[in-house]
Scaffold this motif. Structure first.
Motif, PDB file in Angstrom:
ATOM      1  N   PHE A  31      24.253   3.685 -10.911  1.00  0.00           N
ATOM      2  CA  PHE A  31      23.879   2.269 -10.862  1.00  0.00           C
ATOM      3  C   PHE A  31      22.801   2.094  -9.796  1.00  0.00           C
ATOM      4  O   PHE A  31      23.036   2.387  -8.617  1.00  0.00           O
ATOM      5  N   LEU A  32      21.612   1.615 -10.208  1.00  0.00           N
ATOM      6  CA  LEU A  32      20.443   1.573  -9.326  1.00  0.00           C
ATOM      7  C   LEU A  32      19.844   0.180  -9.188  1.00  0.00           C
ATOM      8  O   LEU A  32      18.706   0.041  -8.736  1.00  0.00           O
ATOM      9  N   ASP A  33      20.563  -0.856  -9.519  1.00  0.00           N
ATOM     10  CA  ASP A  33      19.996  -2.207  -9.518  1.00  0.00           C
ATOM     11  C   ASP A  33      19.612  -2.653  -8.107  1.00  0.00           C
ATOM     12  O   ASP A  33      20.180  -2.211  -7.104  1.00  0.00           O
ATOM     13  N   ASN A  34      18.641  -3.570  -8.058  1.00  0.00           N
ATOM     14  CA  ASN A  34      18.251  -4.267  -6.828  1.00  0.00           C
ATOM     15  C   ASN A  34      17.782  -3.329  -5.726  1.00  0.00           C
ATOM     16  O   ASN A  34      18.191  -3.434  -4.565  1.00  0.00           O
ATOM     17  N   ASN A  35      16.893  -2.417  -6.093  1.00  0.00           N
ATOM     18  CA  ASN A  35      16.186  -1.586  -5.119  1.00  0.00           C
ATOM     19  C   ASN A  35      14.689  -1.889  -5.218  1.00  0.00           C
ATOM     20  O   ASN A  35      14.187  -2.174  -6.310  1.00  0.00           O
ATOM     21  N   PRO A  36      13.965  -1.833  -4.094  1.00  0.00           N
ATOM     22  CA  PRO A  36      12.525  -2.175  -4.104  1.00  0.00           C
ATOM     23  C   PRO A  36      11.663  -1.010  -4.577  1.00  0.00           C
ATOM     24  O   PRO A  36      10.963  -0.364  -3.793  1.00  0.00           O
ATOM     25  N   TRP A  37      11.673  -0.734  -5.875  1.00  0.00           N
ATOM     26  CA  TRP A  37      10.939   0.406  -6.422  1.00  0.00           C
ATOM     27  C   TRP A  37       9.436   0.222  -6.245  1.00  0.00           C
ATOM     28  O   TRP A  37       8.892  -0.838  -6.546  1.00  0.00           O
ATOM     29  N   VAL A  38       8.775   1.275  -5.775  1.00  0.00           N
ATOM     30  CA  VAL A  38       7.320   1.268  -5.580  1.00  0.00           C
ATOM     31  C   VAL A  38       6.689   1.981  -6.771  1.00  0.00           C
ATOM     32  O   VAL A  38       6.836   3.195  -6.933  1.00  0.00           O
ATOM     33  N   CYS A  39       5.988   1.234  -7.585  1.00  0.00           N
ATOM     34  CA  CYS A  39       5.452   1.770  -8.842  1.00  0.00           C
ATOM     35  C   CYS A  39       4.028   2.252  -8.638  1.00  0.00           C
ATOM     36  O   CYS A  39       3.048   1.566  -8.971  1.00  0.00           O
ATOM     37  N   ASP A  40       3.907   3.448  -8.083  1.00  0.00           N
ATOM     38  CA  ASP A  40       2.603   4.088  -7.938  1.00  0.00           C
ATOM     39  C   ASP A  40       2.676   5.472  -8.582  1.00  0.00           C
ATOM     40  O   ASP A  40       3.593   5.753  -9.364  1.00  0.00           O
ATOM     41  N   CYS A  41       1.726   6.344  -8.246  1.00  0.00           N
ATOM     42  CA  CYS A  41       1.670   7.644  -8.909  1.00  0.00           C
ATOM     43  C   CYS A  41       2.896   8.507  -8.619  1.00  0.00           C
ATOM     44  O   CYS A  41       3.202   9.429  -9.386  1.00  0.00           O
TER      45      CYS A  41
ATOM     46  N   LEU B 107      10.918   0.825 -17.521  1.00  0.00           N
ATOM     47  CA  LEU B 107      10.907   1.502 -18.812  1.00  0.00           C
ATOM     48  C   LEU B 107       9.672   1.171 -19.634  1.00  0.00           C
ATOM     49  O   LEU B 107       9.369   1.870 -20.607  1.00  0.00           O
ATOM     50  N   GLU B 108       8.963   0.119 -19.270  1.00  0.00           N
ATOM     51  CA  GLU B 108       7.778  -0.288 -20.020  1.00  0.00           C
ATOM     52  C   GLU B 108       6.488   0.268 -19.436  1.00  0.00           C
ATOM     53  O   GLU B 108       5.406  -0.010 -19.955  1.00  0.00           O
ATOM     54  N   LEU B 109       6.576   1.042 -18.373  1.00  0.00           N
ATOM     55  CA  LEU B 109       5.378   1.573 -17.726  1.00  0.00           C
ATOM     56  C   LEU B 109       4.942   2.866 -18.399  1.00  0.00           C
ATOM     57  O   LEU B 109       5.745   3.599 -18.977  1.00  0.00           O
ATOM     58  N   ASN B 110       3.662   3.156 -18.296  1.00  0.00           N
ATOM     59  CA  ASN B 110       3.125   4.436 -18.741  1.00  0.00           C
ATOM     60  C   ASN B 110       2.274   5.030 -17.632  1.00  0.00           C
ATOM     61  O   ASN B 110       2.075   4.407 -16.577  1.00  0.00           O
ATOM     62  N   SER B 111       1.788   6.229 -17.847  1.00  0.00           N
ATOM     63  CA  SER B 111       1.072   6.939 -16.785  1.00  0.00           C
ATOM     64  C   SER B 111      -0.178   6.197 -16.330  1.00  0.00           C
ATOM     65  O   SER B 111      -0.565   6.290 -15.160  1.00  0.00           O
ATOM     66  N   ALA B 112      -0.816   5.454 -17.215  1.00  0.00           N
ATOM     67  CA  ALA B 112      -2.025   4.716 -16.831  1.00  0.00           C
ATOM     68  C   ALA B 112      -1.715   3.589 -15.842  1.00  0.00           C
ATOM     69  O   ALA B 112      -2.582   3.188 -15.059  1.00  0.00           O
ATOM     70  N   ASP B 113      -0.484   3.082 -15.870  1.00  0.00           N
ATOM     71  CA  ASP B 113      -0.109   2.005 -14.955  1.00  0.00           C
ATOM     72  C   ASP B 113       0.196   2.501 -13.553  1.00  0.00           C
ATOM     73  O   ASP B 113       0.169   1.725 -12.593  1.00  0.00           O
ATOM     74  N   LEU B 114       0.490   3.783 -13.438  1.00  0.00           N
ATOM     75  CA  LEU B 114       0.981   4.324 -12.171  1.00  0.00           C
ATOM     76  C   LEU B 114      -0.126   5.068 -11.451  1.00  0.00           C
ATOM     77  O   LEU B 114      -0.340   6.261 -11.639  1.00  0.00           O
TER      78      LEU B 114
END
Length: 420
Positions: free
Chosen positions: A290-300, A335-342
Motif C-alpha cells: 500500500f503506497l498511497d499519499n506519498n509525494p512521488w517525484v515524476c522525473d527520469c 499509470l498514465e505516464l510514459n517515458s516522454a513525460d519523465l
C-alpha cells in the motif's frame, strides 16, 4: 486496515470461552440447594466469615480499582491512574487491559507472580504514559501472544525488553503480535540517541521475535529504517510503517520476509522506489503493498517504477498514485505516464527555489561585510603586506649571498680561512 493485525485473541479462544462459561453456570446451578442446606449455610456463616478474615487474599481476588470477569478470563484496569502493575492479579487472567494509567516505568519482572500468570495471552498497555521499558519487563509470561504499547512516549526501550534480561540464555519470545504505534517521545526526552536505532535494537536483540507475525510501527516519525532491522523477523506476515517520514527504502531488505502478506507504506515521504526494492517486492509471493499519499517525484528516475507499476499486481490501489513534483506533473496518475513525460527538468519546486534565493542573499551579505572589513582596514593591511614583503626580501638576499659564496671556490676558501 486491510490485511492488518487482528485485535482479538488467538483462534479457537471463542469455543474455549463458551466451554468455561458453561462450567461456571453449571457450578452456580449445583450450588443452589434446598432450603435445608440454605439454613445450614446461614448457621455456619459467622464461622466462615471469621475464617475468611483470618486468611490472606484469595489468588482469584480482583485487584482494587479493576474489573474482573473469570468467565471471560479478563481483567480491566482502565483509566485508574495506576502507577504500577497490580500485584494481586488473578492467575486465570487471559486478557489484561492496563490502558490510560500513569505507569511511567515498566521494570524487569513487572508481571512475575506466584502463581505465575501462565494464561495471560493479550496485554494492552496503550496510553499509560510509559517512559521506560526495561530489560526483562515481560518475562514469566509464557503464553503472551499480543502486546500493545502504542501511544506511550518511550524515551527508553531496552534492547532486551522483549528478549529477557539475558538474551543469551532466555527462550524466544512467544509474541505473535506487537503494536508500537505512536511511541515517539518528545524531542527533549530523546537523550541524544537515535529513536529509530533504539526501536531496531529491541526488535533484533537475541533473535527473540523470530515467531512474530504482525508488527505495527505507524506514526513514529521514522526518517529511515536501520539496515537489517527486518532480518531477524522471518515469520512476519503484516508490517505497518504508515504515517512516518520515510524518504527512501534503499537500505532496507525485504528479501527474507517470504511470508509477508501486507506492507503498509502510506503517508510517508517516499519519492521513488529504486530497482533493488522493486525486485525484492516482486519476489515476495503473497505480499500486498500500500503506497498511497506519498509525494512521488515524476522525473527520469521514476521510469523504472512506472514500468513496474504497469506490470505488477502487488500494489493495491495503484491507480490512485499521483505525482507531487515537479509542478507541471502534479496530480498526474502514475499509470498514465510514459517515458516522454519523465524527464529530469532542472526547474526546482517553488519551495526549493525560495530556499536557494534566501541562501544567495545570505552569502551576498556575508561577502559584502567581508569586503567592508577589508576596506576599513586597508592601511593596516597595506602596512602588514609591506612588512611581509621586506621580510621576504631580506630572507631571499641572505640565501642569494650564501649561494654566491658556495658557487665561487675562492670565496669559499676565503670564508673558511676567515673563520679560522
Amino acid at each position: 486496515m486491510p490485511g492488518g493485525c487482528s485485535r482479538g485473541p488467538a483462534a479457537g479462544d471463542g469455543r474455549l470461552r463458551l466451554a468455561r462459561l458453561a462450567l461456571v453456570l453449571l457450578s452456580w446451578v449445583s450450588s443452589s440447594s434446598p432450603t435445608s442446606s440454605a439454613s445450614s449455610f446461614s448457621s455456619s456463616a459467622p464461622f466462615l466469615a471469621s475464617a475468611a478474615s483470618a486468611q490472606p487474599p484469595l489468588p482469584d481476588q480482583c485487584p482494587a480499582l479493576c474489573e474482573c470477569s473469570e468467565a471471560a478470563r479478563t481483567v480491566k484496569c482502565v483509566n485508574r491512574n495506576l502507577t504500577e502493575v497490580p500485584t494481586d492479579l488473578p492467575p486465570y487472567v487471559r486478557n489484561l487491559f492496563l490502558t490510560g494509567n500513569q505507569l511511567a516505568v515498566l521494570p524487569a519482572g513487572a508481571f512475575a507472580r506466584r502463581p505465575p500468570l501462565a494464561e495471560l495471552a493479550a496485554l494492552n498497555l496503550s496510553g499509560s504514559r510509559l517512559d521506560e521499558v526495561r530489560a526483562g519487563a515481560f518475562e514469566h509470561l509464557p503464553s503472551l501472544r499480543q502486546l500493545d504499547l502504542s501511544h506511550n512516549p518511550l524515551a527508553y526501550l531496552s534492547p532486551f525488553a522483549f528478549s529477557g534480561s539475558n538474551a543469551s540464555i532466555s527462550a524466544p519470545s512467544p509474541l505473535v503480535e506487537l503494536i508500537l504505534n505512536h511511541i515517539v517521545p518528545p524531542d527533549d526526552k530523546r537523550q541524544n540517541r537515535s529513536f529509530e536505532g533504539m526501536v531496531a535494537a529491541a526488535l533484533v536483540a537475541g533473535r527473540a521475535l523470530q515467531g512474530l507475525h504482525c508488527l505495527e510501527l505507524a506514526s513514529n516519525h521514522f526518517l529511515y529504517l536501520p539496515r537489517d532491522v527486518l532480518a531477524q523477523l522471518p515469520s512476519l506476515r503484516h508490517l505497518d510503517l504508515s504515517n512516518n517520514s520515510l524518504v527512501s527504502l534503499t537500505y532496507v531488505s525485504f528479501r527474507n520476509l517470504t511470508h509477508l502478506e501486507s506492507l503498509h507504506l502510506e503517508d510517508n515521504a517516499l519519492k521513488v522506489l529504486h530497482n533493488g526494492t522493486l525486485t525484492e517486492l516482486q519476489g515476495l509471493p503473497h505480499v500486498r503493498v500500500f503506497l498511497d499519499n506519498n509525494p512521488w517525484v515524476c522525473d527520469c528516475h521514476m521510469a523504472d517504477m512506472v514500468t513496474w507499476l504497469k506490470q505488477t499486481e502487488v500494489v493495491q490501489g495503484k491507480d490512485r498514485l499521483t505525482c507531487a513534483f515537479p509542478e507541471k506533473m502534479r496530480n498526474r496518475v502514475l499509470l498514465e505516464l510514459n517515458s516522454a513525460d519523465l524527464d529530469c527538468d532542472p526547474i526546482l519546486p517553488p519551495s526549493l527555489q525560495t530556499s536557494y534565493v534566501f541562501l544567495g542573499i545570505v552569502l551576498a551579505l556575508i561577502g559584502a561585510i567581508f569586503l567592508l572589513v577589508l576596506y576599513l582596514n586597508r592601511k593596516g593591511i597595506k602596512k602588514w603586506m609591506h612588512n611581509i614583503r621586506d621580510a621576504c626580501r631580506d630572507h631571499m638576499e641572505g640565501y642569494h649571498y650564501r649561494y654566491e659564496i658556495n658557487a665561487d671556490p675562492r670565496l669559499t676558501n676565503l670564508s673558511s680561512n676567515s673563520d679560522v
